[in-house]
Design a protein around this motif. Structure first.
Motif, PDB file in Angstrom:
ATOM      1  N   LYS A 197      -1.824  -1.144 -13.820  1.00  0.00           N
ATOM      2  CA  LYS A 197      -0.701  -0.866 -14.701  1.00  0.00           C
ATOM      3  C   LYS A 197       0.594  -0.686 -13.920  1.00  0.00           C
ATOM      4  O   LYS A 197       0.593  -0.289 -12.755  1.00  0.00           O
ATOM      5  CB  LYS A 197      -0.962   0.392 -15.534  1.00  0.00           C
ATOM      6  N   ARG A 198       1.674  -0.991 -14.593  1.00  0.00           N
ATOM      7  CA  ARG A 198       3.001  -0.737 -14.053  1.00  0.00           C
ATOM      8  C   ARG A 198       3.101   0.713 -13.586  1.00  0.00           C
ATOM      9  O   ARG A 198       2.689   1.628 -14.290  1.00  0.00           O
ATOM     10  CB  ARG A 198       4.041  -1.005 -15.141  1.00  0.00           C
ATOM     11  N   GLY A 199       3.592   0.895 -12.385  1.00  0.00           N
ATOM     12  CA  GLY A 199       3.717   2.243 -11.844  1.00  0.00           C
ATOM     13  C   GLY A 199       2.525   2.673 -11.020  1.00  0.00           C
ATOM     14  O   GLY A 199       2.593   3.699 -10.328  1.00  0.00           O
ATOM     15  N   TYR A 200       1.408   1.926 -11.101  1.00  0.00           N
ATOM     16  CA  TYR A 200       0.223   2.277 -10.304  1.00  0.00           C
ATOM     17  C   TYR A 200       0.564   2.192  -8.822  1.00  0.00           C
ATOM     18  O   TYR A 200       1.197   1.230  -8.361  1.00  0.00           O
ATOM     19  CB  TYR A 200      -0.922   1.332 -10.644  1.00  0.00           C
ATOM     20  N   VAL A 201       0.127   3.182  -8.068  1.00  0.00           N
ATOM     21  CA  VAL A 201       0.378   3.201  -6.620  1.00  0.00           C
ATOM     22  C   VAL A 201      -0.753   2.457  -5.923  1.00  0.00           C
ATOM     23  O   VAL A 201      -1.920   2.848  -6.013  1.00  0.00           O
ATOM     24  CB  VAL A 201       0.488   4.650  -6.102  1.00  0.00           C
ATOM     25  N   VAL A 202      -0.422   1.368  -5.263  1.00  0.00           N
ATOM     26  CA  VAL A 202      -1.417   0.494  -4.633  1.00  0.00           C
ATOM     27  C   VAL A 202      -2.099   1.225  -3.474  1.00  0.00           C
ATOM     28  O   VAL A 202      -1.440   1.885  -2.655  1.00  0.00           O
ATOM     29  CB  VAL A 202      -0.753  -0.805  -4.123  1.00  0.00           C
TER      30      VAL A 202
ATOM     31  N   TYR B 153       5.448  -7.546  -6.598  1.00  0.00           N
ATOM     32  CA  TYR B 153       6.706  -6.856  -6.844  1.00  0.00           C
ATOM     33  C   TYR B 153       6.396  -5.363  -6.933  1.00  0.00           C
ATOM     34  O   TYR B 153       5.555  -4.933  -7.732  1.00  0.00           O
ATOM     35  CB  TYR B 153       7.352  -7.318  -8.145  1.00  0.00           C
ATOM     36  N   ILE B 154       7.017  -4.605  -6.086  1.00  0.00           N
ATOM     37  CA  ILE B 154       6.808  -3.158  -6.109  1.00  0.00           C
ATOM     38  C   ILE B 154       8.110  -2.479  -6.505  1.00  0.00           C
ATOM     39  O   ILE B 154       9.195  -3.061  -6.441  1.00  0.00           O
ATOM     40  CB  ILE B 154       6.287  -2.622  -4.753  1.00  0.00           C
ATOM     41  N   LEU B 155       7.948  -1.243  -6.927  1.00  0.00           N
ATOM     42  CA  LEU B 155       9.099  -0.456  -7.336  1.00  0.00           C
ATOM     43  C   LEU B 155       9.616   0.311  -6.132  1.00  0.00           C
ATOM     44  O   LEU B 155       8.864   1.033  -5.465  1.00  0.00           O
ATOM     45  CB  LEU B 155       8.699   0.527  -8.440  1.00  0.00           C
ATOM     46  N   SER B 156      10.844   0.142  -5.844  1.00  0.00           N
ATOM     47  CA  SER B 156      11.451   0.851  -4.721  1.00  0.00           C
ATOM     48  C   SER B 156      12.030   2.178  -5.216  1.00  0.00           C
ATOM     49  O   SER B 156      12.955   2.201  -6.028  1.00  0.00           O
ATOM     50  CB  SER B 156      12.565  -0.001  -4.102  1.00  0.00           C
ATOM     51  N   VAL B 157      11.414   3.275  -4.777  1.00  0.00           N
ATOM     52  CA  VAL B 157      11.866   4.608  -5.183  1.00  0.00           C
ATOM     53  C   VAL B 157      12.931   5.079  -4.196  1.00  0.00           C
ATOM     54  O   VAL B 157      12.670   5.200  -2.997  1.00  0.00           O
ATOM     55  CB  VAL B 157      10.696   5.601  -5.228  1.00  0.00           C
ATOM     56  N   GLU B 158      14.112   5.320  -4.698  1.00  0.00           N
ATOM     57  CA  GLU B 158      15.216   5.743  -3.845  1.00  0.00           C
ATOM     58  C   GLU B 158      15.023   7.174  -3.347  1.00  0.00           C
ATOM     59  O   GLU B 158      14.214   7.936  -3.899  1.00  0.00           O
ATOM     60  CB  GLU B 158      16.539   5.615  -4.612  1.00  0.00           C
ATOM     61  N   ASP B 159      15.782   7.537  -2.327  1.00  0.00           N
ATOM     62  CA  ASP B 159      15.644   8.874  -1.734  1.00  0.00           C
ATOM     63  C   ASP B 159      15.960   9.990  -2.714  1.00  0.00           C
ATOM     64  O   ASP B 159      15.463  11.107  -2.569  1.00  0.00           O
ATOM     65  CB  ASP B 159      16.564   8.997  -0.510  1.00  0.00           C
ATOM     66  N   ASP B 160      16.783   9.694  -3.716  1.00  0.00           N
ATOM     67  CA  ASP B 160      17.165  10.737  -4.684  1.00  0.00           C
ATOM     68  C   ASP B 160      16.332  10.658  -5.959  1.00  0.00           C
ATOM     69  O   ASP B 160      16.716  11.198  -6.994  1.00  0.00           O
ATOM     70  CB  ASP B 160      18.654  10.640  -5.015  1.00  0.00           C
TER      71      ASP B 160
ATOM     72  N   VAL C  13       0.842  -1.202   0.000  1.00  0.00           N
ATOM     73  CA  VAL C  13       0.000   0.000   0.000  1.00  0.00           C
ATOM     74  C   VAL C  13       0.879   1.255   0.000  1.00  0.00           C
ATOM     75  O   VAL C  13       1.793   1.393   0.815  1.00  0.00           O
ATOM     76  CB  VAL C  13      -0.950   0.004   1.214  1.00  0.00           C
ATOM     77  N   GLY C  14       0.597   2.131  -0.959  1.00  0.00           N
ATOM     78  CA  GLY C  14       1.351   3.380  -1.074  1.00  0.00           C
ATOM     79  C   GLY C  14       2.581   3.278  -1.945  1.00  0.00           C
ATOM     80  O   GLY C  14       3.294   4.267  -2.122  1.00  0.00           O
ATOM     81  N   LEU C  15       2.814   2.074  -2.521  1.00  0.00           N
ATOM     82  CA  LEU C  15       4.012   1.872  -3.340  1.00  0.00           C
ATOM     83  C   LEU C  15       3.619   1.565  -4.791  1.00  0.00           C
ATOM     84  O   LEU C  15       2.560   0.991  -5.048  1.00  0.00           O
ATOM     85  CB  LEU C  15       4.847   0.723  -2.776  1.00  0.00           C
ATOM     86  N   PRO C  16       4.472   1.916  -5.755  1.00  0.00           N
ATOM     87  CA  PRO C  16       4.151   1.680  -7.171  1.00  0.00           C
ATOM     88  C   PRO C  16       4.493   0.254  -7.607  1.00  0.00           C
ATOM     89  O   PRO C  16       5.517  -0.302  -7.207  1.00  0.00           O
ATOM     90  CB  PRO C  16       5.027   2.704  -7.901  1.00  0.00           C
ATOM     91  N   LEU C  17       3.620  -0.314  -8.440  1.00  0.00           N
ATOM     92  CA  LEU C  17       3.849  -1.656  -8.970  1.00  0.00           C
ATOM     93  C   LEU C  17       5.013  -1.659  -9.951  1.00  0.00           C
ATOM     94  O   LEU C  17       5.191  -0.732 -10.737  1.00  0.00           O
ATOM     95  CB  LEU C  17       2.596  -2.147  -9.687  1.00  0.00           C
ATOM     96  N   ALA C  18       5.771  -2.748  -9.912  1.00  0.00           N
ATOM     97  CA  ALA C  18       6.927  -2.866 -10.796  1.00  0.00           C
ATOM     98  C   ALA C  18       6.551  -3.429 -12.159  1.00  0.00           C
ATOM     99  O   ALA C  18       7.372  -3.420 -13.082  1.00  0.00           O
ATOM    100  CB  ALA C  18       7.992  -3.741 -10.158  1.00  0.00           C
ATOM    101  N   HIS C  19       5.322  -3.942 -12.319  1.00  0.00           N
ATOM    102  CA  HIS C  19       4.897  -4.510 -13.600  1.00  0.00           C
ATOM    103  C   HIS C  19       3.377  -4.485 -13.679  1.00  0.00           C
ATOM    104  O   HIS C  19       2.682  -4.312 -12.676  1.00  0.00           O
ATOM    105  CB  HIS C  19       5.410  -5.950 -13.754  1.00  0.00           C
TER     106      HIS C  19
END
Length: 349
Positions: free
Chosen positions: A33-38, A55-62, A11-17
């Motif tokens: 869709k890929r990138g959708y925020v759950v 599988y979620i996309l981990s967005v780095e601090d930068d 929850v609150g994280l973007p899907l990786a695919h």
């Protein structure tokens, strides 16, 4: 970076695919869709699809997620009377006019913005007349996650310019018209210019409040121009008398009326024998004879800019050359065509 997590952790994280859904006989396609925020509300749907982990996309601090990044870009790009429609989707936003008017693009700054890399903005042509709610541009962050320094560098370019995209409201003006020519003045032929100018003024929200006729006589042309100004004309349009024939005295009459900074000639076809000047605060536009025969001419390119309050310079006219050759299509599609598609002077970057 791709990372496996439980549904609740997603929850609150973007899907990786993309996540596909199949309902036999009803539907097969992308449910998320890929990138959708759950979101919390999606969890039951995901469970019905047999998902216990994602599988979620981990967005780095930068980094920014594409949807967060495009909002930053849009805010920087939008100047006066430009905003956006809806919410970000796949890192994209549609930018729209917030009022009727003349759409303006700071072309030089737009180029610098697009040179930042991994961001983009595509626009309609500058100096296009637009309606409220009409799309004028689109912007997006290109990768799913994008480095913050890229986004912030691009946004800073736009912000420094005070917004790259604006819409100037067209002022409702009292337009005076001087129709010159012995043949019209003496009734040898019927004038056909007046209805054309009236129609074009009305389409842009202004009105022709008075029409005067003058023969090919310098003093009488000057008197007609001065008389319109005395009666309250805010813009004056003259027709005829713009070529090189001995009887074409409209330019001289305009000068005699007190015009300053007369600019004659433009790199536009049709419309090379075009004139623009002013008497005090009143702009003067000299329309060549081609305005009678063609749906779109130099007048259609410059009249909206005059109504938007712009003072036309020699550079403005010179910049028209690129894209200002009408192709005389069997059915005129102006302004949805290439005619007049440049019209912006850009200094060397």
């Amino acid at each position: 970076m791709k990372k496996k997590v439980t549904l609740q952790e997603a929850v609150g994280l973007p899907l990786a695919h993309d996540i596909t859904e199949i309902r036999p006989g009803e539907f097969k396609g992308v449910a998320f869709k890929r990138g959708y925020v759950v979101q919390e509300k999606d969890l039951d749907h995901l469970r019905r699809l047999g998902k216990l982990n994602l599988y979620i996309l981990s967005v780095e601090d930068d980094e920014y997620h594409e949807d967060e990044a495009v909002e930053i870009l849009a805010k920087a790009l939008c100047g006066k009377n430009v905003g956006w429609r809806g919410t970000p989707s796949e890192g994209k936003l549609t930018l729209v006019a917030l009022t009727d008017g003349l759409f303006k693009v700071d072309v030089r700054t737009l180029m610098q913005f697009n040179m930042a890399g991994e961001v983009m903005c595509a626009t309609r042509h500058t100096n296009t007349v637009v309606k409220k709610g009409q799309q004028v541009a689109g912007t997006r962050a290109i990768p799913l996650t994008i480095k913050k320094d890229v986004v912030e560098r691009a946004a800073a370019v736009a912000e420094k310019a005070g917004g790259v995209l604006t819409v100037k409201e067209l002022k409702r003006q009292k337009v005076g018209v001087v129709i010159t020519g012995n043949e019209v003045f003496h009734g040898v032929i019927q004038d056909k210019f007046e209805p054309i100018i009236r129609k074009k003024a009305a389409e842009l929200g202004s009105e022709v409040f008075q029409v005067r006729f003058a023969p090919d006589n310098v003093d009488l042309i000057a008197d007609a121009v001065r008389g319109l100004i005395e009666d309250g004309a805010e813009v004056i349009v003259t027709t005829g008398g713009m070529s090189v024939d001995p009887d074409d005295l409209t330019r001289t009459g305009i000068r005699e009326a007190g015009a300053e900074e007369i600019l004659y000639g433009s790199p536009v076809l049709p419309g090379a024998m075009f004139l623009v000047s002013r008497i005090g605060k009143v702009p003067i536009i000299g329309v060549p004879a081609c305005g009678l025969h063609y749906e779109a001419t130099v007048f259609d390119l410059m009249f909206p800019r005059v109504l938007a309050g712009e003072k036309i310079s020699r550079e403005d006219l010179a910049a028209l050359g690129h894209g200002a050759m009408c192709l005389h299509c069997k059915t005129c599609r102006f302004p949805e065509c290439s005619f007049g598609s440049a019209g912006e002077w850009v200094s060397e970057i």
